[in-house]
Design an enzyme around this catalytic site. Structure first.
Site, PDB file in Angstrom:
ATOM      1  N   LYS A   1       0.885  -1.171   0.000  1.00  0.00           N
ATOM      2  CA  LYS A   1       0.000   0.000   0.000  1.00  0.00           C
ATOM      3  C   LYS A   1       0.922   1.219   0.000  1.00  0.00           C
ATOM      4  CE  LYS A   1      -2.983   3.256   1.351  1.00  0.00           C
ATOM      5  NZ  LYS A   1      -1.948   4.325   1.364  1.00  0.00           N
TER       6      LYS A   1
ATOM      7  N   GLY B   1      -0.799   2.035  13.558  1.00  0.00           N
ATOM      8  CA  GLY B   1      -0.324   0.686  13.862  1.00  0.00           C
ATOM      9  C   GLY B   1      -1.295  -0.064  14.753  1.00  0.00           C
TER      10      GLY B   1
ATOM     11  N   GLY C   1       4.844   3.660  10.893  1.00  0.00           N
ATOM     12  CA  GLY C   1       4.012   4.857  10.877  1.00  0.00           C
ATOM     13  C   GLY C   1       3.574   5.233  12.263  1.00  0.00           C
ATOM     14  N   SER C   2       2.395   5.825  12.338  1.00  0.00           N
ATOM     15  CA  SER C   2       1.937   6.369  13.628  1.00  0.00           C
ATOM     16  C   SER C   2       1.453   5.265  14.548  1.00  0.00           C
ATOM     17  CB  SER C   2       0.797   7.347  13.392  1.00  0.00           C
ATOM     18  OG  SER C   2      -0.370   6.641  13.011  1.00  0.00           O
ATOM     19  N   ARG C   3       1.405   5.603  15.820  1.00  0.00           N
ATOM     20  CA  ARG C   3       0.905   4.665  16.809  1.00  0.00           C
ATOM     21  C   ARG C   3      -0.573   4.356  16.570  1.00  0.00           C
ATOM     22  NH1 ARG C   3       2.623   5.452  22.997  1.00  0.00           N
ATOM     23  NH2 ARG C   3       1.175   4.061  24.046  1.00  0.00           N
TER      24      ARG C   3
ATOM     25  N   CYS D   1      12.496   7.914  12.865  1.00  0.00           N
ATOM     26  CA  CYS D   1      11.910   7.085  13.932  1.00  0.00           C
ATOM     27  C   CYS D   1      12.784   7.127  15.167  1.00  0.00           C
ATOM     28  CB  CYS D   1      11.811   5.629  13.491  1.00  0.00           C
ATOM     29  SG  CYS D   1      11.124   5.396  11.856  1.00  0.00           S
TER      30      CYS D   1
ATOM     31  N   GLU E   1       6.059  -0.704  13.341  1.00  0.00           N
ATOM     32  CA  GLU E   1       7.002   0.157  14.048  1.00  0.00           C
ATOM     33  C   GLU E   1       6.291   1.479  14.191  1.00  0.00           C
ATOM     34  OE1 GLU E   1      10.598   1.841  12.191  1.00  0.00           O
ATOM     35  OE2 GLU E   1       9.833   3.114  13.797  1.00  0.00           O
TER      36      GLU E   1
END
Lengths: 533, 533
Positions: A184, A246, A241-243, A303, A265
């Site tokens: 994606k 995820g 990506g973002s919390r 990150c 991550e």
């Protein structure tokens, strides 16, 4: 091939069935062409069905065939040349030199996985020969090798348009394992994704592999991601990506009729601990400069950006904060990856500055474009951090919080209350007995909550190597037993299968008596080199 | 030490704070003493807190110390002698000889993990030396080793009171990794659990380890399991049991603020495929006898019990079914592990017999006690199986379904629709070109959904070996990347940590330049034997 806005389904460009989106130049805020076709539900399913159909052929490749394929992908990306980096610069706002470096890293990463595949140890072949005379019962011949888990979905990351995206670490390690990949694309760099996707698809075709080994999909919103992760043909997920993003994928994966692993991550503040010895004399000025360099590198969008720095409550500690503050005050905001990311940074910085106990040390200057917010440096006492979990939340971008601590013991206690992190860093004078004693106290605490411990450096700059871990306990990642960078990453996408009493001709080549792939194999638990079998 | 009904919290026997339960002799249905104290919420937390507190000390052990500890556990279990097996016989209804074998297996398993720990490869040490002259930037020294994930909860299994329970494979592999273990005893064999728990606790104390390395808790209902899995100090879970139980733990683990991995081994029908060549001539009678032997072994209570057998629609296939039916009709029910398990078997058999398309081939005779239900053999056509997922559900116990298939192609299609399994078995004449062709068609299908492929044998009888996989895709287990039997099991409880630029004196011993543990280490990706460093 030009950027023509076409998603790649099962190796072939197609017209998107669900509208389109355009890339945005974050330096100007302006859209630019072409229009990228968004896939519809049927095209998503076409991609996952083709991935499933390609799986047995792909996974049956010999190690040298798989390695050749990965090297072809690397060669094809290298061959795009300046067109790729130019597109990536315009889509990401990142500097040319950084993207050239990132392209080299991406290509090098693919070649490293090619070497790993060719070497063959990742299959972890094991043989326990039959013991026909064993009492009370004979032991059958037992052989074990690892097989790929199945088709994998990879989500491109905004902050590394090349190295963590279409043919980045997740894709490279999944392909190395023998898993077809459906990517994606991240909407912040669709053209970059397409160019790389074309390079991968060409390598698939030139290697005589079925097109289903690789697809690249464009889509808007969360629906496409949820659909991909919920698809029964998908067996694992790679995400950076973002919390919030995820966690949403983790929930979907866990709620499937067949739950699957998600390697997400997500977020990390990458605590840096400065011990008193590291601040001795004028070294404090250099250390502050190195800190601000790491903090503002790439507009703080790594990150592993050092979001939290622990500095002793001491005059030299004051000097560190003052020096870092002067440098941040002089710093100019660089263009962030997207408008929403820049606005989230501003909101995060404002919220942080307003938290009780937080003082603003310095703000830099905003950049010339619409999305280059001013870097910021803040400070707080250890007690404020402990009392307020919001101070531990990542502000994505060039914002640092310097936390002042009274003693190593108090710091250890505060670190015990912290969440999992990608990295922790120690600055210490390894010749100072006091620093060494403090380090011995702190390292076990850090080991329990991070994937990488850095000594005397800065966490930004993640080497692609055999001994690298880019991972860590939740919420840094969803599964601390993996890494998304380095050769160990391939193991996330492999699982063991045991063969009991299977005739040689029906065994996979990795386990045949003649050892046609010349693998190092563990026989009765001890490694026997390939050449000796 | 006698069985006195005391849970063990942090190595010490305590009075249960929440009532008591008694063991039941499944052969008679009668309760017998002593009363086992059930732990209350505070005692659960005492155990997990002590496990957390013990973690750093336990994980810092050198390999030979950890190996000595595991060998002490083995020695102590061996030393209990006949008292242990007598108690286990009475609590489980399993025969004496089986439990003696299971004790030997448990002890052997602990010693195998001791050897694995002493050998040291499980730490997977890796070193990428610094490259100070590399352009454009130098590479720092990078070193990687695996560390234990943290305290682990293990749920004892009903069907293996020794080998999959208190000091079974999950506990042994977690301790081998360096994880403190909190065991939730299975209520079907509390005295067996206590005796083994005392043996483990004594080894902990004699090894100078903190008591928190091991706890053994008794509790009723699901609440204790949920509390343990939700406890923030617990970092992984090992479970062998029912699908409903495993799914409930998975949900709890995924819903935690910090999700953790659950290694649940849940259910499997262990499909056996009989190809035409295996039925040639009178071999069919022997094969049927071996099948019924595996089906009824241990009252059919193995995780790997062959619940589904695929037999060709042919005259020899008819002969197989008839022969197996005669043997099942002659078979006498053996005492099952508990009354509820025996009743669930009866209900499962009745439900299976009532499914459309299922015919009862034979029922045996019930055993003399209250919990020895009659074995059963059933048959159905492939189309019925495909149309009705209920025919693929495990009936725990000695009940088999023989599915008749018209062709290998049709069988392959049906197998594609099956869920993940622990094992799949092929019976074929490896000298028959037709069988070999069918096997080549079927093996890739089976490989994608099982953890172990057995050729020409039966899936019961899981060797404790390096090349064993007792695992498989969901719902056989919750994570196909692990195994709960064999030396590979230790990897479930380890995660990698990377050390960047850390001075030698601050590195863990596994990674120090002098290699004090004499480990084989991967240097720049290639293994360098411990003796050569």
């Amino acid at each position: 091939m030009p950027v023509d806005g076409k998603p790649i389904v099962a190796g072939k460009p197609v017209e998107g069935g669900a509208g389109s989106l355009q890339a945005v130049d974050p330096a100007t805020g302006e859209e630019f062409g072409p229009a990228f076709g968004l896939v519809d539900a049927r095209q998503i399913e076409d991609a996952t069905r083709a991935a499933e159909a390609a799986f047995d052929v792909f996974r049956a490749q010999a190690p040298d065939e798989r390695a050749s394929f990965l090297r072809r992908v690397a060669d094809n990306i290298e061959a795009i040349g300046p067109e790729l980096t130019a597109r990536a610069v315009r889509e990401s706002g990142l500097p040319q030199a950084r993207l050239e470096g990132e392209r080299a890293r991406t290509v090098g990463q693919l070649r490293m996985f090619a070497d790993v595949v060719a070497q063959g140890d990742a299959l972890q072949a094991r043989i326990d020969p039959a013991l026909p005379d064993r009492k009370p019962a004979p032991r059958p011949d037992l052989r074990l090798a690892h097989v790929p888990v199945g088709p994998v979905v990879v989500f491109g990351a905004s902050n590394f348009p090349l190295a963590f995206s279409t043919a980045g670490g997740d894709t490279a390690s999944a392909l190395a394992a023998g898993c077809p990949v459906v990517v994606k694309a991240h909407n912040a760099h669709p053209g970059t994704a397409e160019l790389v996707g074309q390079a991968v698809a060409k390598a698939v075709a030139d290697s005589g592999l079925p097109g289903g080994v690789f697809s690249l999909l464009f889509g808007e919103g969360n629906a496409i991601g949820q659909a991909l992760v919920a698809d029964p043909r998908i067996k694992a997920v790679g995400f950076t990506g973002s919390r919030a993003g995820g966690l949403a994928l983790m929930r979907t994966a866990a709620a499937r009729p067949e739950p699957i692993p998600v390697f997400a991550e997500m977020s990390s503040t990458n605590p840096v601990v400065v011990l008193p010895g590291a601040l001795a004399g004028d070294a404090v000025e250099d250390l502050a400069a190195a800190y601000v360099g790491s903090l503002t590198l790439g507009s703080g969008q790594f990150c592993t950006n050092p979001g939290l720095v622990f500095v002793p409550s001491s005059p030299q500690g004051d000097r560190f904060v003052a020096a870092a503050g002067r440098l941040v005050a002089e710093a100019v905001g660089q263009t962030m990856l997207t408008g929403p990311i820049a606005r989230a940074f501003e909101a995060g910085v404002e919220a942080l500055a307003a938290e009780p106990g937080v003082e603003t040390v310095a703000r830099g200057t905003g950049g010339s474009g619409p999305n280059g917010p001013a870097p910021g440096l803040f400070t707080a006492g250890l007690a404020s951090l402990t009392a307020n979990p919001r101070l531990q939340e990542e502000v994505f971008g060039a914002a640092g919080l310097v936390v002042r601590y009274p003693s190593a013991e108090a710091l250890a206690e505060a670190l015990e209350a912290m969440e999992g992190q990608l990295t922790a860093t120690l600055h210490a004078d390894s010749g100072s007995p006091a620093d060494v004693e403090d380090a011995r106290l702190l390292i076990p605490v850090l080991e329990r909550r991070v994937g990488r411990i850095v000594f005397g450096g800065w966490p930004t700059g993640v080497e692609v190597a055999h001994a690298m871990v880019h991972g860590g306990p939740f919420p840094a990642t969803s599964d601390p037993r993996g890494t998304s960078v380095g050769s160990l990453a391939v193991h996330r996408f492999l699982r063991p299968v045991s063969y009991q009493g299977v005739p040689d001709a029906l065994l996979p080549p990795a386990l045949r008596e003649a050892n046609p792939w010349n693998l190092n194999r563990r026989v009765e638990g001890a490694v026997v080199p390939g050449g000796e079998q």
